[in-house]
Motif scaffolding. Structure first.
Motif, short mmCIF file in Angstrom:
data_model
loop_
_atom_site.label_atom_id
_atom_site.label_comp_id
_atom_site.label_asym_id
_atom_site.label_seq_id
_atom_site.Cartn_x
_atom_site.Cartn_y
_atom_site.Cartn_z
N ASP A 21 54.74 -46.27 96.81
CA ASP A 21 55.43 -47.04 97.62
C ASP A 21 57.11 -46.92 97.86
O ASP A 21 57.77 -47.35 98.45
CB ASP A 21 55.43 -48.67 97.08
N GLY A 22 57.49 -45.86 96.96
CA GLY A 22 58.95 -45.34 97.32
C GLY A 22 59.91 -45.99 96.24
O GLY A 22 61.29 -46.09 96.82
N GLU A 23 59.42 -47.19 95.54
CA GLU A 23 60.39 -47.68 94.69
C GLU A 23 61.19 -46.88 93.82
O GLU A 23 60.76 -45.93 93.39
CB GLU A 23 59.74 -48.91 93.81
N ARG A 24 62.51 -47.56 93.45
CA ARG A 24 63.53 -46.72 92.77
C ARG A 24 63.06 -46.83 91.19
O ARG A 24 62.65 -47.64 90.77
CB ARG A 24 64.96 -47.25 92.95
N LEU A 25 63.18 -45.55 90.64
CA LEU A 25 62.62 -45.55 89.25
C LEU A 25 63.76 -45.18 88.38
O LEU A 25 64.01 -45.86 87.36
CB LEU A 25 61.55 -44.44 89.04
N SER A 26 64.50 -44.13 88.72
CA SER A 26 65.75 -43.86 88.09
C SER A 26 66.79 -43.29 88.97
O SER A 26 66.65 -42.86 90.08
CB SER A 26 65.38 -42.94 86.87
N GLY A 27 67.76 -42.89 88.37
CA GLY A 27 69.00 -42.01 89.10
C GLY A 27 70.03 -42.90 89.79
O GLY A 27 69.94 -44.19 89.76
N PRO A 28 70.90 -42.11 90.42
CA PRO A 28 72.13 -42.74 90.77
C PRO A 28 71.76 -43.55 92.31
O PRO A 28 72.47 -44.54 92.45
CB PRO A 28 73.07 -41.62 91.58
#
Lengths: 142, 301
Positions: free
Chosen positions: A111-118
């Motif tokens: 689904d392209g949800e944010r996991l980590s990073g800026p």
């Protein structure tokens, strides 16, 4: 006193000339930016791919879109542009997630949800349909 | 006794002092400023040759054709590329040298500001040249720059479109700015700054010989799309900092602050020249150390 006023005159004139130059340049820039931004750019509202829905695997990377399948085998289309600064997101290690090669933001599959990073949010989901010839059509690209 | 004309010229002339770097180079018959000017001329000459084969509508295909299909194309491209690096390094060295001798004290503020603008313009020329290659690293660098500029409130999108064009379309806008805004404009400023149109044949020949010899040894090809992005060395620390800090702060406020600090040295009313100059040198030094370490680690990984 008049001498001091005379001394100030060239400096004042230079300051006014400088301000006028800045205003003139700024005005021109504003007009130029308006003109440049009103030039029609290559836009792609829907992309008729030659990919057959039945033949697609779990993860397909196109130039601007990522196609994945969820648990119910439904097709999901994600905009490849990273929401951080617009780099093209690719497959992470072992194809378990998606990763931006520029600053390392990671996104979940499918689904392209944010996991980590800026990046502060997940990848933008696009509408995807299948046409009569079983070919994938992606909508909502700009 | 000096004539009025001499006095006026001395007041406008940039950098009357000789810095420690120039003192060493003078033994070879050149100065850091001349070397920078020669490198700029070299990139212009090699750029004119490259322009005959480059197509901004097909950047990657034409870059690969220059590398592989055109006789000595790789050499001209690498000379152009290394000439730009030499230009940046020489300009930075010249700036540091002039700050160390306090050249801002003897320079007219308008002249000092024009010289200050050379630094961001030359870096912009090198960066747009890097992005014009159209390969994986170049496309990512283009997208990042677009993202950074478009993050400016109110005018960001218009400004990004005006300066960089569409990062997912052809590179016509970027090409135009690379050639005109960031190359012709600095050359005009350099002509005004150095009071000459040409760098001189001797120093040009020296820059040409060194750069071409280096280009024979080092002529990198294009990078694949999707692999970890390796930006140009002068932005390596910026790219790393963008992982942790907001883009506007790292890529806009910090450079603008550095330009403002450097440019303000030309104004007598500011006072505290020495402190500002040393602050600039310290920040620039730290940035350069950070960028070299980051770039080196990127190359090794």
């Amino acid at each position: 006193m008049p001498a001091a006023a005379d001394d100030d005159l060239p400096q004042r004139r230079r300051w006014l000339t400088g301000m006028a130059a800045i205003a003139f340049t700024g005005g021109w820039l504003a007009i130029a930016m308006r003109v440049a931004s009103s030039v029609p750019r290559a836009s792609l509202r829907s992309l008729h791919t030659k990919l057959r829905h039945a033949e697609l695997g779990k993860l397909t990377l196109l130039a601007r879109v990522i196609l994945t399948r969820n648990d119910r085998d439904e097709l999901i289309a994600l905009d490849r542009r990273c929401p951080h600064l617009g780099c093209k997101v690719g497959a992470g290690q072992g194809n378990d997630n998606l990763r931006c090669p520029c600053h390392g933001s990671e996104f979940s599959l499918p689904d392209g949800e944010r996991l980590s990073g800026p990046a502060t949010r997940g990848l933008h989901q696009l509408e995807v349909t299948i046409d009569g010839a079983d070919q994938v059509v992606i909508h909502g690209l700009d | 006794m000096a004539s009025t004309e001499d006095t006026a010229t001395a007041a406008r002339s940039p950098g009357v002092g000789i810095g420690p770097l120039d003192r060493g180079l003078r033994k070879l018959g050149l100065t850091m400023g001349q070397l920078c000017y020669a490198a700029l001329a070299l990139t212009v000459v090699s750029g004119v040759v490259l322009a005959t084969a480059y197509d901004p509508a097909q950047p990657l295909a034409s870059t690969e054709a220059i590398h592989g299909a055109i006789s000595f194309g790789f050499l001209v491209q690498a000379t152009h590329n290394l000439g730009a690096h030499l230009c940046i390094i020489a300009l930075l060295a010249h700036t540091i040298d002039q700050l160390l001798v306090g050249a801002y004290r003897d320079t007219d503020s308008a002249v000092w500001w024009r010289a200050t603008l050379l630094l961001p313009l030359i870096i912009a020329a090198a960066f747009t040249g890097f992005a014009l290659r159209g390969d994986g690293d170049a496309s990512a660098a283009h997208a990042i720059a677009y993202g950074v500029i478009s993050s400016i409130p109110l005018v960001g999108d218009d400004l990004a479109g005006f300066t960089l064009g569409n990062p997912h379309g052809n590179l016509n806008t970027l090409y135009l700015h690379h050639v005109v805004t960031f190359t012709l404009l600095p050359w005009l400023i350099a002509i005004d700054h150095a009071r000459r149109i040409w760098s001189g044949w001797l120093v040009f020949a020296a820059a040409f010989a060194v750069t071409t010899a280096a280009a024979l040894l080092y002529h990198p090809g294009t990078s694949a799309i999707g692999s970890d992005v390796q930006g140009p060395w002068y932005f390596a620390a910026v790219q790393e900092l963008l992982r942790y800090l907001p883009a506007t702060m790292v890529a806009l406020i910090f450079p603008l602050l550095m330009i403002a600090m450097l440019g303000s040295l030309g104004h007598e009313v500011i006072g505290r020249h020495r402190r500002i100059a040393w602050a600039w040198l310290t920040i620039a030094g730290l940035y350069l150390v950070a960028t070299f370490i980051t770039h080196l680690l990127g190359l090794l990984s």
